[in-house]
Write an enzyme that holds these catalytic residues in place. Sequence first.
Site, PDB file in Angstrom:
ATOM      1  N   HIS A  46      -2.500  -3.039   5.276  1.00 29.44           N
ATOM      2  CA  HIS A  46      -3.076  -2.029   5.452  1.00 29.44           C
ATOM      3  C   HIS A  46      -3.353  -1.547   4.333  1.00 29.44           C
ATOM      4  O   HIS A  46      -2.648  -1.379   3.308  1.00 29.44           O
ATOM      5  CB  HIS A  46      -2.931  -1.171   6.763  1.00 29.44           C
ATOM      6  CG  HIS A  46      -1.582  -0.416   6.780  1.00 29.44           C
ATOM      7  ND1 HIS A  46      -0.279  -1.027   6.438  1.00 29.44           N
ATOM      8  CD2 HIS A  46      -1.398   0.850   6.854  1.00 29.44           C
ATOM      9  CE1 HIS A  46       0.578  -0.057   6.614  1.00 29.44           C
ATOM     10  NE2 HIS A  46      -0.099   1.122   6.491  1.00 29.44           N
TER      11      HIS A  46
ATOM     12  N   HIS B 229      -2.963   1.979   3.564  1.00 27.75           N
ATOM     13  CA  HIS B 229      -2.323   3.090   3.328  1.00 27.75           C
ATOM     14  C   HIS B 229      -1.500   2.982   2.138  1.00 27.75           C
ATOM     15  O   HIS B 229      -0.913   1.788   1.817  1.00 27.75           O
ATOM     16  CB  HIS B 229      -1.094   3.376   4.441  1.00 27.75           C
ATOM     17  CG  HIS B 229      -1.822   4.218   5.652  1.00 27.75           C
ATOM     18  ND1 HIS B 229      -1.359   4.024   6.812  1.00 27.75           N
ATOM     19  CD2 HIS B 229      -3.097   4.975   5.744  1.00 27.75           C
ATOM     20  CE1 HIS B 229      -1.962   4.951   7.711  1.00 27.75           C
ATOM     21  NE2 HIS B 229      -3.091   5.464   7.056  1.00 27.75           N
TER      22      HIS B 229
ATOM     23  N   ASP C  63       1.449   3.413   0.602  1.00 28.81           N
ATOM     24  CA  ASP C  63       2.677   2.929   0.680  1.00 28.81           C
ATOM     25  C   ASP C  63       2.766   1.385   0.810  1.00 28.81           C
ATOM     26  O   ASP C  63       3.833   0.946   0.605  1.00 28.81           O
ATOM     27  CB  ASP C  63       3.793   3.771   1.323  1.00 28.81           C
ATOM     28  CG  ASP C  63       3.262   3.727   2.762  1.00 28.81           C
ATOM     29  OD1 ASP C  63       2.024   3.651   3.181  1.00 28.81           O
ATOM     30  OD2 ASP C  63       4.128   4.240   3.839  1.00 28.81           O
ATOM     31  N   HIS C  64       1.548   0.805   1.021  1.00 29.91           N
ATOM     32  CA  HIS C  64       1.606  -0.679   1.056  1.00 29.91           C
ATOM     33  C   HIS C  64       0.687  -1.137   0.196  1.00 29.91           C
ATOM     34  O   HIS C  64       0.792  -2.423  -0.054  1.00 29.91           O
ATOM     35  CB  HIS C  64       1.221  -1.001   2.488  1.00 29.91           C
ATOM     36  CG  HIS C  64       1.978  -0.476   3.761  1.00 29.91           C
ATOM     37  ND1 HIS C  64       2.978  -1.140   4.274  1.00 29.91           N
ATOM     38  CD2 HIS C  64       2.337   0.728   4.023  1.00 29.91           C
ATOM     39  CE1 HIS C  64       3.502  -0.554   5.095  1.00 29.91           C
ATOM     40  NE2 HIS C  64       3.256   0.736   5.012  1.00 29.91           N
TER      41      HIS C  64
ATOM     42  N   HIS D 135      -2.092   0.698  14.536  1.00 29.83           N
ATOM     43  CA  HIS D 135      -1.815   1.843  13.550  1.00 29.83           C
ATOM     44  C   HIS D 135      -2.945   2.780  13.292  1.00 29.83           C
ATOM     45  O   HIS D 135      -3.893   2.764  13.966  1.00 29.83           O
ATOM     46  CB  HIS D 135      -1.417   1.114  12.177  1.00 29.83           C
ATOM     47  CG  HIS D 135      -0.567   1.997  11.239  1.00 29.83           C
ATOM     48  ND1 HIS D 135       0.480   2.970  11.566  1.00 29.83           N
ATOM     49  CD2 HIS D 135      -0.509   2.084   9.872  1.00 29.83           C
ATOM     50  CE1 HIS D 135       0.867   3.741  10.532  1.00 29.83           C
ATOM     51  NE2 HIS D 135       0.140   3.103   9.487  1.00 29.83           N
TER      52      HIS D 135
ATOM     53  N   ASP E 169       2.436  -1.674   9.298  1.00 33.25           N
ATOM     54  CA  ASP E 169       2.972  -0.512  10.175  1.00 33.25           C
ATOM     55  C   ASP E 169       2.434  -0.728  11.566  1.00 33.25           C
ATOM     56  O   ASP E 169       1.274  -1.247  11.463  1.00 33.25           O
ATOM     57  CB  ASP E 169       2.605   0.796   9.684  1.00 33.25           C
ATOM     58  CG  ASP E 169       3.241   1.057   8.266  1.00 33.25           C
ATOM     59  OD1 ASP E 169       4.016   0.478   7.790  1.00 33.25           O
ATOM     60  OD2 ASP E 169       2.762   2.134   7.888  1.00 33.25           O
TER      61      ASP E 169
ATOM     62  N   HIS F  27      10.966   0.162   6.637  1.00 28.19           N
ATOM     63  CA  HIS F  27      10.036   1.359   6.764  1.00 28.19           C
ATOM     64  C   HIS F  27      10.378   2.680   7.165  1.00 28.19           C
ATOM     65  O   HIS F  27       9.849   3.329   7.880  1.00 28.19           O
ATOM     66  CB  HIS F  27       8.685   0.884   7.618  1.00 28.19           C
ATOM     67  CG  HIS F  27       7.351   1.713   7.242  1.00 28.19           C
ATOM     68  ND1 HIS F  27       7.003   2.782   7.784  1.00 28.19           N
ATOM     69  CD2 HIS F  27       6.656   1.700   6.066  1.00 28.19           C
ATOM     70  CE1 HIS F  27       6.113   3.277   7.189  1.00 28.19           C
ATOM     71  NE2 HIS F  27       5.734   2.654   6.213  1.00 28.19           N
TER      72      HIS F  27
END
Length: 301
Positions: A60, A62, A64-65, A140, A210, A268
């Site tokens: 996805h 976001h 942090d990914h 998510h 996530d 995570h």
Amino acid sequence: MKLNILGCYSATPRTFTNPTSQVLEINNHLFLIDCGEGTQVQLRKNKIKFSRIKHIFISHLHGDHCFGLAGLISTFKLLTREADLNIYAPKGLKEVITLQMKLSDSWTNFRLIFHELTSKESELIFEDEKVQVYTIPLKHRVYTNGFLFKEKQGERKLDKNAAQEANIDIAYYRKLKQGFDVKNKEGKLIKNESVTFDPTKPKSYAFCSDTMYSESIIPLINNIDVLYHESTFLEKHAHLAEPTKHCTAKQAARIAKEANVRTLVLGHYSTRYDGLEGFKAEAQEIFQNTLLAEDGKTLEF
Ligand SMILES: [Zn+2]
């Protein structure tokens, strides 16, 4: 299969922890899964050859990914990469990356192939002779997929001594490996099982991050070998997991148990916690075979 955990924390890179990224080695592929900021540094630290990465799977959008992707692609260019790079990611990432390349006038000299994902149903997104990759739709705050990596069932293994003893012509060995009964040199029918062994059981790995707690993924991950499931929080912070659409270690364990997986790997983690043992202890109350992901850790299965 070999899983290299490059980063397994949520939110931001920190002095000693990294956001989400993993490399899965499966049948000569090196699949990069998620690409948080700093992934290319982690690839170097873990001595993973950049040129062997041909497929990148992004869960996805976001940061942090996926914030490491533009930098990694830029480095590939500087290393004069020529091989195609396939990126499987939610629709929108292509726009982000191409805008970055356009504004910096740094187009790649290799083919960048985006496979934009929009489906809310599981779909087959990669396949070759030995491996399949399916999406696992997750729940998510933004459109998110996990990924299921599955080896295909291999051929039967030939018992050469038994085949010779049964007087089977070597030309039929291929048919035997494919599971057929064949006639021997005297014309007698030889049962396949009498001269072959069962193939090794194909391995499977699911990456689920996530996501909020969602039993809808269970049919997709039933009986797999290894499940990586996010556990951002401990149960004492369940009130934070719910609005942010994340899971607790206990919830991850419940999914592992219900899906009857062989091994659960937690990751995570929120950076609010000082240590990880609490995650393991909480999950093991429900699912004993639980491991902790840690940056730089390698798991073979
Ligand atoms: Zn997220």
